[in-house]
Motif scaffolding. Structure first.
Motif, mmCIF file in Angstrom:
data_model
loop_
_atom_site.group_PDB
_atom_site.id
_atom_site.type_symbol
_atom_site.label_atom_id
_atom_site.label_comp_id
_atom_site.label_asym_id
_atom_site.label_seq_id
_atom_site.Cartn_x
_atom_site.Cartn_y
_atom_site.Cartn_z
ATOM 1 N N MET A 148 6.430 52.181 87.153
ATOM 2 C CA MET A 148 7.737 52.677 86.721
ATOM 3 C C MET A 148 7.578 53.914 85.836
ATOM 4 O O MET A 148 6.747 53.952 84.945
ATOM 5 C CB MET A 148 8.466 51.572 85.960
ATOM 6 N N GLU A 149 8.395 54.943 86.105
ATOM 7 C CA GLU A 149 8.365 56.185 85.328
ATOM 8 C C GLU A 149 9.698 56.380 84.626
ATOM 9 O O GLU A 149 10.636 55.634 84.852
ATOM 10 C CB GLU A 149 8.049 57.368 86.241
ATOM 11 N N GLY A 150 9.767 57.395 83.769
ATOM 12 C CA GLY A 150 11.006 57.677 83.042
ATOM 13 C C GLY A 150 11.170 56.849 81.788
ATOM 14 O O GLY A 150 12.244 56.809 81.201
ATOM 15 N N ILE A 151 10.117 56.188 81.354
ATOM 16 C CA ILE A 151 10.155 55.366 80.151
ATOM 17 C C ILE A 151 9.823 56.259 78.952
ATOM 18 O O ILE A 151 8.957 57.121 79.036
ATOM 19 C CB ILE A 151 9.123 54.214 80.247
ATOM 20 N N ILE A 183 20.943 48.827 88.415
ATOM 21 C CA ILE A 183 21.189 47.875 87.336
ATOM 22 C C ILE A 183 21.218 48.636 86.017
ATOM 23 O O ILE A 183 20.383 49.499 85.766
ATOM 24 C CB ILE A 183 20.081 46.797 87.297
ATOM 25 N N ASN A 184 22.192 48.314 85.158
ATOM 26 C CA ASN A 184 22.273 48.887 83.824
ATOM 27 C C ASN A 184 21.333 48.096 82.913
ATOM 28 O O ASN A 184 21.518 46.902 82.719
ATOM 29 C CB ASN A 184 23.710 48.815 83.312
ATOM 30 N N THR A 185 20.310 48.754 82.327
ATOM 31 C CA THR A 185 19.322 48.048 81.502
ATOM 32 C C THR A 185 19.861 47.705 80.123
ATOM 33 O O THR A 185 19.309 46.847 79.442
ATOM 34 C CB THR A 185 18.032 48.881 81.347
ATOM 35 N N GLU A 186 20.934 48.359 79.683
ATOM 36 C CA GLU A 186 21.497 48.064 78.371
ATOM 37 C C GLU A 186 22.367 46.818 78.404
ATOM 38 O O GLU A 186 22.345 46.004 77.492
ATOM 39 C CB GLU A 186 22.291 49.265 77.862
ATOM 40 N N THR A 187 23.155 46.650 79.486
ATOM 41 C CA THR A 187 24.034 45.485 79.586
ATOM 42 C C THR A 187 23.447 44.388 80.468
ATOM 43 O O THR A 187 23.866 43.244 80.391
ATOM 44 C CB THR A 187 25.402 45.886 80.168
ATOM 45 N N VAL A 228 6.371 58.222 79.244
ATOM 46 C CA VAL A 228 5.236 57.440 79.727
ATOM 47 C C VAL A 228 5.614 56.746 81.025
ATOM 48 O O VAL A 228 6.787 56.652 81.378
ATOM 49 C CB VAL A 228 4.771 56.382 78.686
ATOM 50 N N SER A 229 4.586 56.262 81.726
ATOM 51 C CA SER A 229 4.817 55.429 82.902
ATOM 52 C C SER A 229 4.060 54.123 82.692
ATOM 53 O O SER A 229 3.037 54.084 82.017
ATOM 54 C CB SER A 229 4.353 56.134 84.177
ATOM 55 N N TYR A 230 4.596 53.055 83.276
ATOM 56 C CA TYR A 230 3.984 51.743 83.136
ATOM 57 C C TYR A 230 2.842 51.613 84.137
ATOM 58 O O TYR A 230 3.018 51.881 85.318
ATOM 59 C CB TYR A 230 5.031 50.654 83.365
ATOM 60 N N LEU A 267 13.747 52.047 78.004
ATOM 61 C CA LEU A 267 13.868 52.173 79.455
ATOM 62 C C LEU A 267 14.990 53.138 79.808
ATOM 63 O O LEU A 267 15.895 53.358 78.999
ATOM 64 C CB LEU A 267 14.161 50.804 80.064
ATOM 65 N N PRO A 268 14.975 53.699 81.023
ATOM 66 C CA PRO A 268 16.131 54.495 81.466
ATOM 67 C C PRO A 268 17.382 53.614 81.460
ATOM 68 O O PRO A 268 17.275 52.383 81.616
ATOM 69 C CB PRO A 268 15.767 54.904 82.895
#
Length: 188
Positions: free
Chosen positions: A111-114, A177-181, A72-74, A128-129
């Motif tokens: 934002m894409e790639g979700i 930016i790392n979205t996990e950390t 999906v994309s936001y 999120l990516p």
């Protein structure tokens, strides 16, 4: 119904009528004879978030939930609802902000790639990516000779996110930016 020993991070299971997404699995093998391997699993409750933790043995059974992942994309935010559009059939999904509170600082318009996680056609949450590119909006001026040192300074981004970046970066630069950390990785 899979055994606990067969589940992996990212699987969706149902416990006591509540959907749980597996976040982390810690395995401990006791050394005593006859002792069973213990699996300590950390879950994220869906929808709405929240943490849950429980220990199992390898033979315990979990109830599997039919999870569907869709790209999906936001699109936009209206009130407390966030709207996402399916990349294949263009259907739209609305999600309450409480369900994705941890991801909100990284969510940008268009934002894409979700990945949307759906059960029976209803969206539960998004993934999120692992890395995203964002532009620094505001930061304090750095020293020109600071590139060799490991010092950091706070930087603000358009989404309201604040994190530490190396001192040599300026406003207007794009960074990964790392979205996990939630940490700075590199220049984009």
């Amino acid at each position: 119904m899979p055994k606990v020993a067969d589940v992996k991070r990212g699987n969706l299971v149902e416990i006591n009528g509540q959907y749980m997404l597996i976040q982390q699995i810690d395995i401990s093998s006791p050394t005593a004879r006859g002792a069973k391997t213990l699996y300590r699993i950390r879950f994220s409750k869906l929808p709405g978030g929240g943490k849950y933790e429980e220990s199992f043995t390898g033979d315990d059974m979990l109830k599997d939930a039919a999870l569907e992942r869709r790209k999906v994309s936001y699109l936009y935010k209206e009130g407390d609802l966030y709207t996402f559009m399916d990349a294949e059939d263009y259907s739209q999904y609305m999600l309450n902000g409480d369900a994705i509170e941890a991801q909100l600082p990284y969510l940008m318009d268009g934002m894409e790639g979700i990945m949307a996680l759906l059960v029976d056609g209803n969206i539960l949450t998004i993934e999120l990516p692992s890395t995203i590119v964002m532009e620094i909006i505001e930061t304090v001026p750095g020293m020109k000779a600071a590139s060799a040192t490991g010092r950091t300074k706070p930087a603000k981004f358009a989404t309201g996110l604040e994190l530490q970046v190396p001192e040599y970066l300026e406003a207007g630069e794009k960074v990964k930016i790392n979205t996990e950390t939630g940490k700075f990785l590199s220049r984009a």
